[in-house]
Scaffold this active site. Sequence first.
Site, PDB file in Angstrom:
ATOM      1  N   HIS A 216      15.130  10.844  69.989  1.00  0.00           N
ATOM      2  CA  HIS A 216      14.511  11.180  68.496  1.00  0.00           C
ATOM      3  C   HIS A 216      13.077  11.281  68.627  1.00  0.00           C
ATOM      4  CE1 HIS A 216      13.271   9.901  64.410  1.00  0.00           C
ATOM      5  NE2 HIS A 216      14.488  10.037  63.967  1.00  0.00           N
TER       6      HIS A 216
ATOM      7  N   ASP B 224      15.073   2.348  72.603  1.00  0.00           N
ATOM      8  CA  ASP B 224      15.354   2.576  71.327  1.00  0.00           C
ATOM      9  C   ASP B 224      16.607   2.328  71.043  1.00  0.00           C
ATOM     10  OD1 ASP B 224      15.482   3.988  68.838  1.00  0.00           O
ATOM     11  OD2 ASP B 224      14.940   5.892  69.292  1.00  0.00           O
TER      12      ASP B 224
ATOM     13  N   LYS C  37      19.124   0.615  58.869  1.00  0.00           N
ATOM     14  CA  LYS C  37      20.195   1.165  59.485  1.00  0.00           C
ATOM     15  C   LYS C  37      21.287   0.236  59.763  1.00  0.00           C
ATOM     16  CE  LYS C  37      17.396   4.919  61.879  1.00  0.00           C
ATOM     17  NZ  LYS C  37      17.612   6.112  61.063  1.00  0.00           N
TER      18      LYS C  37
ATOM     19  N   CYS D 285      15.688  15.114  63.376  1.00  0.00           N
ATOM     20  CA  CYS D 285      14.512  14.857  64.312  1.00  0.00           C
ATOM     21  C   CYS D 285      14.616  14.604  65.751  1.00  0.00           C
ATOM     22  CB  CYS D 285      14.075  13.386  63.851  1.00  0.00           C
ATOM     23  SG  CYS D 285      13.604  12.948  62.205  1.00  0.00           S
TER      24      CYS D 285
END
Lengths: 122, 397
Positions: free
Chosen positions: B114, B190, B216, B355
């Site tokens: 991302h 991440d 999320k 993204c």
Amino acid sequence: MIEKILKMLKSIKKGKLPSANAIIEKHNSEHCGDWVRLYLKIDEKNNRIENASFEGDGCYLCMVSSDKFIKMIKGKDIKEILSLDEDEYLKKIGFKDISFQRRGCALLSLRAFKEYFGERDA
Amino acid sequence: MMDVEKIRKDFPFLKRGIIYFDNAASSQKPIQVIDAIKEFYENHYANIHRGIHTLSEEASEMYEESKKVVAKFINANSWREIVYTRNTTESLNIISQMVKLKKGDKVVTTIMEHHSNFLPWLRLKHQKGIKLEIVNLDENQELDMNDFEKKAKDAKVISVGHMSNVLGYISNIKEIRKIADENDSLLVVDGAQSVPHIPVDVKKLGIDFLAFSSHKMLGPSGIGVLYAKEEHLREAEPFLLGGGMISDVFIDSFEEAEIPWKFEAGTPFIEGAIGLRAAVEYLTSIGMDEVEKREKELIRIMIDGLEELGIEYYGPKDLKKRGGLVSFNIKDLNAHDVAEFLNEKKIAVRSGLHCAHPLHRALGINGSVRASLYIYNTKGEVQKFLEALKELIKLVG
Ligand SMILES: Cc1ncc(COP(=O)(O)O)c(C=O)c1O
């Protein structure tokens, strides 16, 4: 609705214009991946669009509006096109009711044109 | 076994009758999270760390308690290893500064990242002259571990997405940790897509820094987590200065507060922390193993269905290496038009470049449609989605 969209998409004509003397490319800043490239054959003597075509990839709003834009500008003065107000334009091409989020899609070609000829809209 | 019908009763948004497959962008919230925030506002609200009075005491304790719950969730050593930020993006930006790189130092990341795990490193390349290596995909659209091994030689930092938000591919963090050990590299992960969907144990995986977002994983948006091993936090410098992050200030100097407070200048998103705690407790009550199992079950049906319809999808074919999302394209149709069609059927998916422009470029596509699942999704919803795609393909002809 989807039938209507598919029908509109089928009627679109994309392609290069070998005689073009101006090529304008713009990507939608919404980073959605939508982009257009406008090919313009400009009659330099009287600043008129003699011929035009486009290539690009994007949602139907972006592609259909670009197709309509190309048809609309042929034979017109650059000044006349620059003076088009965005709302007025959306009405003309039949997209006046699109949602706020999607305005950028349907305006991409007009905005590309205006930017190129030095008249940025707010 | 997970009781989906019971879970669905906890999610008020389902009243809208929408099939929500945009969970990788952000998840919906259960009533327990909504109520926790409301209860906090109604009964305990005050600024933290700043008052003797009862409300401030309560709010401070609840804020710290939230960190304890989050720490336990990812098996951190202590709540002091939990710094609250705004989101994954902010956490990764801060981490890129915490690791203190200088000219010539090598950072390894991957092509599937991302932008949040790519741009902070790219900036360091241009600003400081670090070396940035980017690991490619192999022919199965998984990370090419040979390439990884080669590029990671003498790397100071390896920064990798745990689960790709486009490919659905789950990185083999254990193997990457081994590579990091061979090179004495710091491992940054991440976890934006992994922490909400699969068990993540920072100790077992040997993660030095982990970033993830509350929004999320059933929690409020506006709060994210930066986990770092205590030693790293102690060494790192604070990036924002002001109230809350000091222990003492003189007219010409200051002393930093203890970790994690030295990284949280100013009034934080207190109610966000309260909501995140409720979200983590909700997920824990189901069990992350169960969450993962459930999503795998659904994604198998979805991918089998896509294959049957002859739809091109991205990422590994080996479902063991995938989480609960899939990106795809339908023949000549633009991804946004597919999403528009599905929206008419009350199915929410995402379309575009997600993204991850370098990844889409590497895949040779200008966008994709992504369906991403969560605990409230059902087999029936997946069937409806597949039926809708079947109809669309027929219409396109
Ligand atoms: C893999 C990955 N990393 C980072 C992010 C950024 O998360 P946030 O927008 O919460 O900062 C996302 C979210 O889209 C993601 O999917």
